[in-house]
Design a protein around this motif. Sequence first.
Motif: not given
Lengths: 111, 113
Positions: A8-13, A21-23, A83-85, A97-111
């Motif tokens: 997903p684009q954002a994940l909170s656990i 996370m999937n790509c 791991d929150t990042a 060696q040109k790599v192409t990046f995705g948009i990213g998944t924002k992970l929040q780990v709640i203590p």
Amino acid sequence: SQQGEEDPQALSIQEGENATMNCSYKTSINNLQWYRQNSGRGLVHLILIRSNEREKHSGRLRVTLDTSKKSSSLLITASRAADTASYFCATLSGGYQKVTFGIGTKLQVIP
Amino acid sequence: DAGITQSPRHKVTETGTPVTLRCHQTENHRYMYWYRQDPGHGLRLIHYSYGVKDTDKGEVSDGYSVSRSKTEDFLLTLESATSSQTSVYFCAISMTGENQPQHFGDGTRLSIL
């Protein structure tokens, strides 16, 4: 254009849970890489999986690659608050060696 | 941490002014890259270099030029900055070889008013 698209684009656990996370990508690749980005910092390389590999482990990280489905997953086991990042997949196709990046998944780990 | 230094770290300037960002590495890596990072777009490659004086365009090169006169320095220039170039700019380096990761600097936050 983005080669990789994370889901997903954002994940909170909760701390201690696993995070997945999937790509997905569009063209054939030489390798696929995962990076982590903490807020306000540059990206840090986590793991690289080659196109002829199906699974790779590094500490609490497990990466799988399915070239027939053009997809990869990143599993973080026993997550910690540190791991929150944001997590990015990146694909290498072709030369120079040109790599192409995705948009990213924002992970929040709640203590 | 890989020895990559970006300067300046923050800059605010006005539309139409020239801006140069510097990336300095102490790793003697052959490949150097400039990316921009914008919300909803991830990282997009602007230009890259595969050796001294050897550079090529990336996905979003319009309005940007680069130079690499020494192995350790890769400069990104906005000849006449526009508001659409407000972004966070990252430099990265990598060794020769297909399965080499990239190592990133901590970025330059550029605001063009």
